[in-house]
Design an enzyme around this catalytic site. Structure first.
Site, short mmCIF file in Angstrom:
data_model
loop_
_atom_site.label_atom_id
_atom_site.label_comp_id
_atom_site.label_asym_id
_atom_site.label_seq_id
_atom_site.Cartn_x
_atom_site.Cartn_y
_atom_site.Cartn_z
N GLU A 164 0.89 -1.17 0.00
CA GLU A 164 0.00 0.00 0.00
C GLU A 164 0.92 1.21 0.00
O GLU A 164 1.57 1.52 0.99
CB GLU A 164 -0.92 -0.02 1.22
CG GLU A 164 -2.11 0.92 1.10
CD GLU A 164 -1.86 2.29 1.75
OE1 GLU A 164 -2.00 3.30 1.03
OE2 GLU A 164 -1.54 2.33 2.94
N LEU A 165 0.97 1.91 -1.15
CA LEU A 165 2.04 2.87 -1.39
C LEU A 165 1.51 4.29 -1.56
O LEU A 165 0.45 4.63 -1.06
CB LEU A 165 2.85 2.42 -2.61
CG LEU A 165 3.35 0.96 -2.53
CD1 LEU A 165 4.05 0.56 -3.81
CD2 LEU A 165 4.26 0.77 -1.32
#
Length: 488
Positions: free
Chosen positions: A255-256
Site C-alpha cells: 500500500e504505497l
C-alpha cells in the site's frame, strides 16, 4: 517495556515474548517534531535480531495455526480491548513522536483496536469451497491456509494503525508476524508488546523489532524464513521490496503513495466540497496517502470554491498538537519539511500563484520544530511536479476544468492510483466514474475515510494487494486444492 533515564524513555524490542535490546547494542533517538527534543530511544536492531525474530516466529507458527480459529479470534479480541483500555497513553506517545494532534491520535488508537477486532470477529467465517468433480465418487476441496511467517512494515504517518491493520488479519488466519515500525515513529508500536503479553498471544506469534531499512528491513524481506511481506510506505521503497522479494517469489502486499484528485463539477455542492477538502487535505498535517493532493474545479463554481476554501484554510490553527484547539501540528521531521518547501518554491517559479501560506509560520513558538503553513496554489498546470508527485503536506494546488471529460483525463494522467474524490449530483457521471477513474478507492460527495468492511487498495504505483474487509483477510491465505476420491 520501557525504562526512563534523564527524562528519556527507552523502549525495547519484543521477541519471543521477551523485551530485549539489540544484539549490537545500538539505539535510535526519537525526537519530538514540535521542539526537536529527544524523548525516546529504541534499539537499532541488526540482521542477527531479525534472524532471531524470524526463527522464533517460525517455531511458534504450527501451534498457532493448529489452534481453532475462534480461539485465535478470542485472544485477538482481548488484545483489541487492551489497546482501547490504554487509549490515552498510546495516543500521547503518538502525538509526542509523530506530531499529530492529540484528538487525531485518540482516533488512531480507536482505529487500531478496530483493525484487530474486525478480523478477529471474522475468525469463524474463513471459508473454502467444495466443487463437483468430473470423476465419479470424488470431491474437489479448496482449503485456505496461512502462509506461515509474515513480515509487516509500517509507515511513519499512522504507525500504530498501519501495524494493527496487518497484525489483525495475519494472526486471525493462522499466520505469525514480525512487525517493523518506522525508525522515526516506532514507540507506540513497541508499546504493543506489553499488551500482547497481557492478552495471551503466545510467545513468538507476534514480534516487534526496530532498526534501519537497509539492515533490519532488508533481512526481514530477503530471509528464507519469510513467506509474505506486507508493507505500507513510499512507492520507491515498495518497488525495492518487490524486487527483492521476487528472487524467492514470495507473496507481497503493498500500500504505497498516492496523488488523489479532487474533482468538483458544476452541479456539485460547493459548501459540502469545501468542508470535505478542508478536513481531508489537512488531516494529520496533510500526511495521509489518501489526502486530496490536486484539485480540479469546474469553471462554473471555481471562484466560489476558491473564495470559500481559502477563507476556511486561512482560519486553521497551527500549534501545539496537545492543545485541543489546534488543527495542524508539525511535520514529522526536517527532511519532510524541506521537501515541502522545495516543491512549493518550484511550483511558484514555474508560474503557480501563491494564494495562502507558502512558508514556515512566524512566531517564537515555531523557532524549533518542523512547521509549515497551509498553502493554496492556483494557476497550476498538470505537468508541474506539485500536480504529479506526492507532496504529503498541507499544500493544495488548484486547476480550472471545463467538463467531466477534462477532469477525468487530467486525473488519470498520473502514475499513482490510490484514492480520488468526486463531487457531483449527476448519477450518470457517478456511474461512469466507477468505471473510468483509475483509482482503487473513490469518495463521492464525502471526505476521505475508509471503513473496516471495505477494501483499501491502489492501482498503478500505489500498490498491489490491498487491505481490510473480507478481501483483505484473504490476502493472508493461500489456497490448497485436494482431489478426494472415495469410489473404492
Amino acid at each position: 517495556m520501557k525504562s526512563t533515564h534523564g527524562g528519556v524513555d527507552s523502549y525495547r524490542m519484543y521477541i519471543n515474548g521477551e523485551f530485549v535490546d539489540s544484539k549490537g547494542g545500538g539505539t535510535i533517538d526519537v525526537a519530538s517534531p514540535t521542539n526537536e527534543e529527544v524523548l525516546f530511544t529504541v534499539p537499532n536492531g541488526t540482521t542477527d535480531d531479525a534472524q532471531l525474530a524470524l526463527e522464533t516466529a517460525k517455531a511458534a507458527q504450527p501451534a498457532w495455526a493448529a489452534m481453532p480459529a475462534v480461539e485465535r479470534g478470542n485472544i485477538l479480541a482481548r488484545f483489541a480491548d487492551l489497546i482501547r483500555e490504554n487509549r490515552e497513553r498510546l495516543a500521547k506517545i503518538l502525538t509526542q513522536e509523530m506530531g499529530k494532534t492529540y484528538s487525531l491520535a485518540l482516533g488512531e488508537v480507536d482505529v487500531s483496536a478496530d483493525f484487530i477486532n474486525f478480523p478477529a470477529q471474522a475468525a469463524r467465517r474463513i471459508e473454502g469451497d467444495i466443487l463437483p468433480s468430473d470423476l465419479p465418487g470424488e470431491h474437489i476441496m479448496i482449503h485456505k491456509v496461512p502462509y506461515g511467517v509474515t513480515v509487516g512494515i509500517a509507515a511513519w504517518n499512522f504507525p500504530l494503525a498501519l501495524s494493527c491493520r496487518k497484525i489483525g488479519p495475519a494472526l486471525t488466519t493462522g499466520n505469525v508476524m514480525v512487525v517493523k515500525p518506522p525508525s522515526v515513529t516506532p514507540v507506540a508500536v513497541l508499546a504493543l508488546g506489553e499488551l500482547a503479553e497481557q492478552a495471551g498471544i503466545p510467545k513468538g506469534v507476534l514480534n516487534l523489532v526496530t532498526g534501519g531499512g537497509s539492515t533490519m528491513g532488508e533481512e526481514l524481506v530477503t530471509n528464507p524464513i519469510t513467506r509474505l511481506v506486507t508493507m505500507t510506505g513510499s512507492s520507491q521503497t515498495g518497488q525495492e521490496i518487490f524486487r527483492k522479494a521476487a528472487d524467492r517469489l514470495i507473496a507481497v502486499r503493498l500500500e504505497l503513495g498516492g496523488k488523489a484528485p479532487f474533482i468538483l463539477l458544476a452541479d456539485g455542492d460547493v459548501d459540502k466540497a469545501v468542508d470535505a477538502a478542508v478536513v481531508s487535505r489537512h488531516l494529520n498535517s496533510g500526511q495521509v496517502c489518501t489526502c486530496p493532493e490536486r484539485f480540479y474545479i469546474h469553471d462554473a463554481v471555481y471562484d466560489e470554491f476558491l473564495q470559500k476554501y481559502s477563507a476556511a484554510v486561512a482560519k486553521l490553527k497551527i500549534g501545539d498538537p496537545m492543545d485541543e484547539t489546534t488543527d495542524i501540528g508539525p511535520k514529522v521531521n526536517a527532511h519532510e519539511t524541506s521537501q515541502l518547501e522545495q516543491i512549493v518554491d518550484k511550483a511558484v517559479a514555474q508560474g503557480a500563484k501563491l494564494v495562502v501560506g507558502g512558508k514556515r509560520p512566524d512566531g517564537e513558538q515555531f523557532a524549533k520544530g518542523h512547521w509549515y503553513e497551509p498553502t493554496i496554489l492556483t494557476e497550476c498546470t498538470n505537468e508541474m511536479e506539485v500536480m504529479q508527485e506526492e507532496v504529503f503536506g498541507v499544500v493544495s494546488p488548484i486547476m480550472r476544468i471545463g467538463s467531466y471529460e477534462e477532469a477525468l483525463a487530467l486525473a488519470n494522467d498520473c502514475k499513482y492510483g490510490l484514492a480520488a474524490f468526486l463531487f457531483t449530483n449527476d448519477v450518470r457521471l457517478i456511474q461512469r466514474a466507477v468505471l473510468e477513474l483509475e483509482f482503487g478507492e473513490i469518495y463521492v460527495n464525502r471526505p476521505m475515510g475508509e471503513q473496516r468492511q471495505g477494501f483499501h487498495n491502489g492501482y498503478k504505483l500505489s500498490g498491489t494487494g490491498g487491505e481490510d474487509g473480507k478481501y483483505g483477510l484473504e490476502n493472508y491465505l493461500e489456497k490448497k486444492t485436494m482431489y478426494v476420491n472415495f469410489s473404492g
